[in-house]
Design a protein around this motif. Structure first.
Motif, short mmCIF file in Angstrom:
data_model
loop_
_atom_site.label_atom_id
_atom_site.label_comp_id
_atom_site.label_asym_id
_atom_site.label_seq_id
_atom_site.Cartn_x
_atom_site.Cartn_y
_atom_site.Cartn_z
N MET A 39 -1.24 11.20 -2.71
CA MET A 39 -1.34 10.42 -1.48
C MET A 39 -1.23 8.94 -1.81
O MET A 39 -1.47 8.53 -2.95
CB MET A 39 -2.64 10.72 -0.74
CG MET A 39 -3.90 10.23 -1.43
SD MET A 39 -5.39 10.65 -0.50
CE MET A 39 -6.65 9.82 -1.49
N SER A 40 -0.84 8.14 -0.81
CA SER A 40 -0.66 6.71 -1.00
C SER A 40 -1.79 5.94 -0.34
O SER A 40 -2.55 6.48 0.47
CB SER A 40 0.68 6.26 -0.42
OG SER A 40 0.65 6.29 0.99
N ALA A 41 -1.88 4.66 -0.68
CA ALA A 41 -2.93 3.81 -0.11
C ALA A 41 -2.69 3.51 1.36
O ALA A 41 -3.60 3.05 2.05
CB ALA A 41 -3.01 2.50 -0.90
N PRO A 83 0.80 -1.23 0.00
CA PRO A 83 0.00 0.00 0.00
C PRO A 83 0.83 1.28 0.00
O PRO A 83 0.42 2.28 -0.59
CB PRO A 83 -0.86 -0.13 1.26
CG PRO A 83 -0.21 -1.17 2.08
CD PRO A 83 0.44 -2.10 1.13
N HIS A 84 1.99 1.28 0.66
CA HIS A 84 2.78 2.50 0.69
C HIS A 84 3.50 2.76 -0.63
O HIS A 84 4.16 3.80 -0.79
CB HIS A 84 3.80 2.46 1.84
CG HIS A 84 4.86 1.41 1.69
ND1 HIS A 84 4.63 0.08 1.99
CD2 HIS A 84 6.14 1.49 1.25
CE1 HIS A 84 5.73 -0.62 1.75
NE2 HIS A 84 6.66 0.22 1.31
N ASN A 125 -1.62 8.05 -5.79
CA ASN A 125 -2.56 8.74 -6.67
C ASN A 125 -2.19 10.21 -6.71
O ASN A 125 -1.88 10.81 -5.68
CB ASN A 125 -4.00 8.57 -6.20
CG ASN A 125 -5.01 9.36 -7.02
OD1 ASN A 125 -5.86 10.03 -6.48
ND2 ASN A 125 -4.90 9.30 -8.33
N MET A 126 -2.21 10.79 -7.91
CA MET A 126 -1.84 12.20 -8.10
C MET A 126 -2.95 12.93 -8.81
O MET A 126 -3.60 12.38 -9.71
CB MET A 126 -0.53 12.27 -8.90
CG MET A 126 -0.18 13.65 -9.42
SD MET A 126 -0.75 13.93 -11.11
CE MET A 126 0.40 15.19 -11.64
N THR A 164 -8.58 9.10 5.62
CA THR A 164 -9.11 9.68 4.38
C THR A 164 -8.46 9.04 3.17
O THR A 164 -9.12 8.68 2.19
CB THR A 164 -8.88 11.20 4.36
OG1 THR A 164 -9.60 11.80 5.45
CG2 THR A 164 -9.35 11.81 3.05
N ALA A 165 -7.13 8.88 3.22
CA ALA A 165 -6.42 8.27 2.09
C ALA A 165 -6.81 6.80 1.92
O ALA A 165 -7.07 6.34 0.80
CB ALA A 165 -4.92 8.40 2.29
N ARG A 166 -6.84 6.07 3.00
CA ARG A 166 -7.18 4.64 2.92
C ARG A 166 -8.60 4.45 2.39
O ARG A 166 -8.86 3.56 1.57
CB ARG A 166 -7.02 4.00 4.29
CG ARG A 166 -5.57 3.91 4.76
CD ARG A 166 -5.49 3.55 6.23
NE ARG A 166 -4.11 3.45 6.69
CZ ARG A 166 -3.76 3.38 7.97
NH1 ARG A 166 -4.69 3.40 8.91
NH2 ARG A 166 -2.47 3.30 8.30
N ASN A 167 -9.53 5.27 2.89
CA ASN A 167 -10.91 5.15 2.43
C ASN A 167 -11.04 5.49 0.95
O ASN A 167 -11.86 4.92 0.23
CB ASN A 167 -11.82 6.07 3.25
CG ASN A 167 -11.94 5.62 4.69
OD1 ASN A 167 -11.71 4.45 5.01
ND2 ASN A 167 -12.28 6.54 5.58
#
Length: 467
Positions: A139-141, A91-92, A96-97, A293-296
């Motif tokens: 941000m990353s997963a 995940p790291h 996404n950009m 927020t990023a994970r969701n």
């Protein structure tokens, strides 16, 4: 209807209730002059159906309604599945950009307390029309965030435009403040320095299909050599498939608008300028940039954990409805038969007096004059597709497109030069009318510095006007 993006307003719902009662001969106390059910009926209706509420809808363009369809979504997940099956991305290492704009004017003011009955409640804004600054986010997963990059609509930077920005931020300039191929390359260098991909620890980067990404040959070549694999989402699907758009950009803009409102109250009679944007973005960024927020965002889009069936049939209701409407518009009426039986239901009000035949009489009537539907000009379909930009196939095709475009530009430039040379050769002498190209070795010509006309040398000496 709300799922189809054509929801009813409270007033329209009251009108429907009135029409239903009238058409079914149901006794009612509704207002017959306005042809509306009462507000009390609407309140009771919503009390009886607690799953229905009044919401403020978000604008959804027709392009997005058409773009988010099963075929495009399936194609995206097929590309993503192929990349994930070839390499393992924790995940790291999945990022996404996206770009977004921040204006110096508050777009959505906060609600304030005011005296009941006031017809208009105002709030001070910086100006009528603000200046926009593009900010690139990533941000990353796993919930990590890349320090943003600010792109100003300026020719050069100064240190004042960097004051108050989030730590580690990057800064750039462009003619109109938008993201270009050059600024995108600068951001990618910033991204590589932060993530540090290696051959054993590659990066998967998901972005939209903007031309500064998909047509940027230097960026794609550098990504390939830097162990970064880039895939794009289908056009007009960022509201569903872009993690930043789904969970992060909305709260970020809300916090930014609130920060502008606080700034205006703490600094009366002072407007927000470009020099205040970094600190205001920092205040909003620190509140919105949470790991959950990023994970969701990645989970809601089905990117990580990988879930190609994250979207159900209800998510495609809008596209299905728009498609059905387009099909219905293309259906042409059948040609009327020449021999028709004139029934009472077919008799219209006639403009002249005439005897109406009985039902048993069969008469031959000409078909009605039908105006053919105007043919719309076909739109040029430049819609892209989801693809892995760093694949050998895509980069080879892009390189061929760039070469063909360069060749076309060279041909146009040569054609323009030849045309200009022909124009010079066909200049006429203003005195005798002789053509420049017919003179021996094109010699003995001169140009008047007063009237800017070309002459033979002898004709110029005899010209009374120029004398």
């Amino acid at each position: 209807m709300a799922k189809q993006c054509y929801g009813l307003t409270p007033r329209e719902m009251r009108s429907v209730a009135f029409e239903v009662a009238e058409s079914n001969n149901i006794a009612h106390p509704f207002n017959k002059s306005l042809r509306l059910a009462g507000v009390d009926w609407l309140k009771g209706f919503m009390d009886r159906h607690p799953n229905i509420t009044v919401r403020t809808p978000e604008n959804t363009s027709l392009a997005r309604a058409r773009g988010f369809n099963k075929e495009s979504v399936k194609e995206f997940f097929d590309v993503l599945e192929t990349v994930l099956s070839e390499q393992d991305f924790p995940p790291h290492k999945i990022w996404n950009m996206d770009e977004t704009g921040f204006s110096t004017v508050q777009t959505k003011p906060n609600k304030v307390l005011a005296k009941r009955g006031e017809h208009q409640v105002g709030v001070i804004s910086s100006s009528e029309k603000g200046t926009n600054t593009t900010v690139i986010m990533a941000m990353s997963a796993s919930g990590d965030y890349l320090p943003p990059m600010f792109i100003y609509a300026r020719q050069r930077l100064n240190e004042g435009l960097k004051t108050g920005a989030p730590e580690g931020s990057k800064f750039g300039c462009s003619k109109n403040g938008w993201s270009t191929m050059e600024t995108c390359m600068e951001w990618f260098d910033h991204f590589l320095a932060f993530t540090r991909p290696t051959v054993d620890s590659p990066i998967l980067l998901v972005m939209d299909g903007h031309s500064s990404h998909t047509k940027n040959w230097p960026l794609l070549e550098k990504a390939k050599n830097s162990f970064v694999r880039i895939i794009t989402i289908p056009p007009h699907t960022s509201h569903k498939l872009q993690p930043l758009d789904v969970t992060f950009m909305g709260p970020l803009k809300t916090y930014y608008s609130s920060a502008i409102g606080t700034f205006m109250k703490n600094n009366p009679a002072k407007s927000v300028s470009l020099y205040n944007i970094p600190s205001l973005v920092k205040e909003a960024f620190e509140k919105a940039a949470t790991r959950s927020t990023a994970r969701n965002g990645f989970s809601a889009t089905g990117i990580y954990p990988f879930n190609p069936s994250v979207f159900k049939e209800d998510d495609y209701v809008v596209n299905n409805f728009i498609t059905q409407q387009n099909i219905a518009e293309t259906i042409q009426p059948l040609e009327p038969t020449l021999n028709a039986t004139l029934n009472n239901s077919q008799i219209d009000v006639l403009p002249i007096a005439m005897s109406i035949p009985s039902d048993s009489d069969n008469i031959s009537i000409p078909p009605p004059i039908c105006t053919p539907a105007q043919k719309q000009k076909p739109r040029r379909n430049r819609q892209g597709k989801s693809a892995e930009l760093t694949s050998n196939k895509y980069r080879t095709n892009l390189l061929q497109q760039v070469a063909l475009k360069d060749i076309s530009n060279i041909k146009k430039r040569n054609k323009t030069q030849q045309k200009n040379q022909t124009m010079i050769q066909n200049i006429l002498c203003y005195k005798c009318g002789d053509v420049f190209s017919t003179s021996k070795n094109c010699e003995a010509w001169t140009k008047c510095c007063f009237c800017f006309q070309w002459f033979h040398a002898t004709c110029f000496l005899e010209c009374e006007t120029c004398k």
